[in-house]
Design a protein around this motif. Sequence first.
Motif, PDB file in Angstrom:
ATOM      1  N   PHE A   1       0.813  -1.213   0.000  1.00 22.12           N
ATOM      2  CA  PHE A   1       0.000   0.000   0.000  1.00 22.12           C
ATOM      3  C   PHE A   1       0.850   1.269   0.000  1.00 22.12           C
ATOM      4  O   PHE A   1       0.309   2.379  -0.040  1.00 22.12           O
ATOM      5  CB  PHE A   1      -0.991  -0.033   1.169  1.00 22.12           C
ATOM      6  CG  PHE A   1      -2.088  -1.029   0.922  1.00 22.12           C
ATOM      7  CD1 PHE A   1      -3.248  -0.654   0.288  1.00 22.12           C
ATOM      8  CD2 PHE A   1      -1.922  -2.362   1.273  1.00 22.12           C
ATOM      9  CE1 PHE A   1      -4.242  -1.578   0.022  1.00 22.12           C
ATOM     10  CE2 PHE A   1      -2.910  -3.294   1.020  1.00 22.12           C
ATOM     11  CZ  PHE A   1      -4.081  -2.907   0.390  1.00 22.12           C
ATOM     12  N   GLY A   2       2.162   1.116  -0.016  1.00 24.87           N
ATOM     13  CA  GLY A   2       3.047   2.241  -0.264  1.00 24.87           C
ATOM     14  C   GLY A   2       3.258   2.491  -1.750  1.00 24.87           C
ATOM     15  O   GLY A   2       3.907   3.470  -2.140  1.00 24.87           O
ATOM     16  N   LEU A   3       2.706   1.604  -2.570  1.00 19.68           N
ATOM     17  CA  LEU A   3       2.814   1.730  -4.025  1.00 19.68           C
ATOM     18  C   LEU A   3       1.536   2.311  -4.614  1.00 19.68           C
ATOM     19  O   LEU A   3       0.467   2.244  -3.995  1.00 19.68           O
ATOM     20  CB  LEU A   3       3.008   0.350  -4.672  1.00 19.68           C
ATOM     21  CG  LEU A   3       4.296  -0.426  -4.470  1.00 19.68           C
ATOM     22  CD1 LEU A   3       4.145  -1.800  -5.118  1.00 19.68           C
ATOM     23  CD2 LEU A   3       5.470   0.312  -5.066  1.00 19.68           C
ATOM     24  N   GLU A   4       1.638   2.809  -5.836  1.00 17.71           N
ATOM     25  CA  GLU A   4       0.450   3.052  -6.643  1.00 17.71           C
ATOM     26  C   GLU A   4       0.056   1.756  -7.348  1.00 17.71           C
ATOM     27  O   GLU A   4       0.891   0.886  -7.582  1.00 17.71           O
ATOM     28  CB  GLU A   4       0.699   4.147  -7.686  1.00 17.71           C
ATOM     29  CG  GLU A   4       0.842   5.548  -7.130  1.00 17.71           C
ATOM     30  CD  GLU A   4       2.225   5.825  -6.559  1.00 17.71           C
ATOM     31  OE1 GLU A   4       2.387   6.819  -5.823  1.00 17.71           O
ATOM     32  OE2 GLU A   4       3.135   5.027  -6.842  1.00 17.71           O
ATOM     33  N   THR A   5      -1.205   1.637  -7.707  1.00 13.54           N
ATOM     34  CA  THR A   5      -1.647   0.484  -8.498  1.00 13.54           C
ATOM     35  C   THR A   5      -1.208   0.599  -9.955  1.00 13.54           C
ATOM     36  O   THR A   5      -1.195  -0.398 -10.674  1.00 13.54           O
ATOM     37  CB  THR A   5      -3.175   0.340  -8.455  1.00 13.54           C
ATOM     38  OG1 THR A   5      -3.768   1.578  -8.888  1.00 13.54           O
ATOM     39  CG2 THR A   5      -3.644   0.014  -7.036  1.00 13.54           C
ATOM     40  N   TYR A   6      -0.818   1.793 -10.355  1.00 14.90           N
ATOM     41  CA  TYR A   6      -0.449   2.046 -11.756  1.00 14.90           C
ATOM     42  C   TYR A   6       1.037   1.811 -11.985  1.00 14.90           C
ATOM     43  O   TYR A   6       1.881   2.211 -11.177  1.00 14.90           O
ATOM     44  CB  TYR A   6      -0.791   3.487 -12.134  1.00 14.90           C
ATOM     45  CG  TYR A   6      -0.319   3.900 -13.510  1.00 14.90           C
ATOM     46  CD1 TYR A   6      -0.943   3.416 -14.659  1.00 14.90           C
ATOM     47  CD2 TYR A   6       0.767   4.762 -13.664  1.00 14.90           C
ATOM     48  CE1 TYR A   6      -0.505   3.792 -15.918  1.00 14.90           C
ATOM     49  CE2 TYR A   6       1.210   5.154 -14.916  1.00 14.90           C
ATOM     50  CZ  TYR A   6       0.568   4.648 -16.049  1.00 14.90           C
ATOM     51  OH  TYR A   6       1.012   5.028 -17.297  1.00 14.90           O
ATOM     52  N   SER A   7       1.353   1.148 -13.102  1.00 20.06           N
ATOM     53  CA  SER A   7       2.744   0.943 -13.510  1.00 20.06           C
ATOM     54  C   SER A   7       3.100   1.845 -14.680  1.00 20.06           C
ATOM     55  O   SER A   7       2.573   1.660 -15.793  1.00 20.06           O
ATOM     56  CB  SER A   7       2.971  -0.510 -13.939  1.00 20.06           C
ATOM     57  OG  SER A   7       4.192  -0.627 -14.649  1.00 20.06           O
ATOM     58  N   PRO A   8       3.992   2.811 -14.493  1.00 19.38           N
ATOM     59  CA  PRO A   8       4.446   3.622 -15.627  1.00 19.38           C
ATOM     60  C   PRO A   8       5.348   2.834 -16.580  1.00 19.38           C
ATOM     61  O   PRO A   8       5.539   3.251 -17.716  1.00 19.38           O
ATOM     62  CB  PRO A   8       5.218   4.765 -14.956  1.00 19.38           C
ATOM     63  CG  PRO A   8       5.658   4.214 -13.642  1.00 19.38           C
ATOM     64  CD  PRO A   8       4.587   3.243 -13.217  1.00 19.38           C
ATOM     65  N   TYR A   9       5.878   1.718 -16.126  1.00 21.17           N
ATOM     66  CA  TYR A   9       6.704   0.875 -16.992  1.00 21.17           C
ATOM     67  C   TYR A   9       5.859   0.210 -18.088  1.00 21.17           C
ATOM     68  O   TYR A   9       6.315   0.023 -19.212  1.00 21.17           O
ATOM     69  CB  TYR A   9       7.400  -0.216 -16.187  1.00 21.17           C
ATOM     70  CG  TYR A   9       8.297   0.271 -15.092  1.00 21.17           C
ATOM     71  CD1 TYR A   9       9.621   0.643 -15.341  1.00 21.17           C
ATOM     72  CD2 TYR A   9       7.824   0.358 -13.787  1.00 21.17           C
ATOM     73  CE1 TYR A   9      10.445   1.091 -14.326  1.00 21.17           C
ATOM     74  CE2 TYR A   9       8.650   0.796 -12.759  1.00 21.17           C
ATOM     75  CZ  TYR A   9       9.953   1.160 -13.033  1.00 21.17           C
ATOM     76  OH  TYR A   9      10.771   1.599 -12.024  1.00 21.17           O
TER      77      TYR A   9
END
Length: 284
Positions: A49-57
Amino acid sequence: MRQNIETFIGCESAYEKAKIVLFGAPFDSTTSFRPGARFGSAAIRHESFGLETYSPYQDKDLTETDIFDSGDLELCFGSAELALRDIEQRTREIVSDGKLPFLLGGEHLVTLGAVRALAEVYPDLHILHFDAHADLRDDYLGAKLSHACVMRRCHELLGDGRIHQFCIRSGEKAEFAFARAHTDLHPFCFDGLSGVTDRLARERTPVYVSVDLDCLDPAAFCGTGTPEAGGVAFVDLLDAVLTAAGTNVVGADVNELAPMLDPSGASTATACKLVREMLLALYH
């Protein structure tokens, strides 16, 4: 099958709709150096939950997927065989329902439970194995079931030429001799990976992807039980798992995070990000 109370971020689909099913194997009873990997799967969920669900990669978002997180298995710490049996049973259930199993370890021995189940369904199964260690000992201090022996036990199921090993930089001399004779060994880095994956993809070979996080250099990932200097960078591992996802992947795992061995939390954050990218890459 019920959803876990705390899920990996964005993995909140109903089981019936899910294409990928996460489950944890919090087992580290055969760890040969520093224990703690049994806490890896729970830490990955919590810290995700420290991440976004979105991957810019990849320009993909976990909120646009159907992934189910069934939580951690309750495993017998006193018996590796009983723990493997439960992992095998859960994997078999997921596969029989037409879904892709994604296992969070735990030490690397947990892979054997998943491979046992998948080899029944896919007799031509291949493994893409990313690791610092060959894991090809016939036994470790007399134990046939050890994280140091997991790929040797997998070889006994699959046979020659069907385990493709990358980043290997540690093992006994006998293990490297065995690898040269019986597995597809690519030491130190990911050189040759695209050639292997192109062939596997072309032939629609069923593939299991097993990531031991100690393939990463300990300067970037120190939270693991048996760190080995000389590993790869995160961006190299990310590129490798995205390449592997182009094959006919029928199962996958990420293992050997021991979160308390890196009080900074950086290793756990790295594991979380890799899991996010693998889930998105494998979701079709």
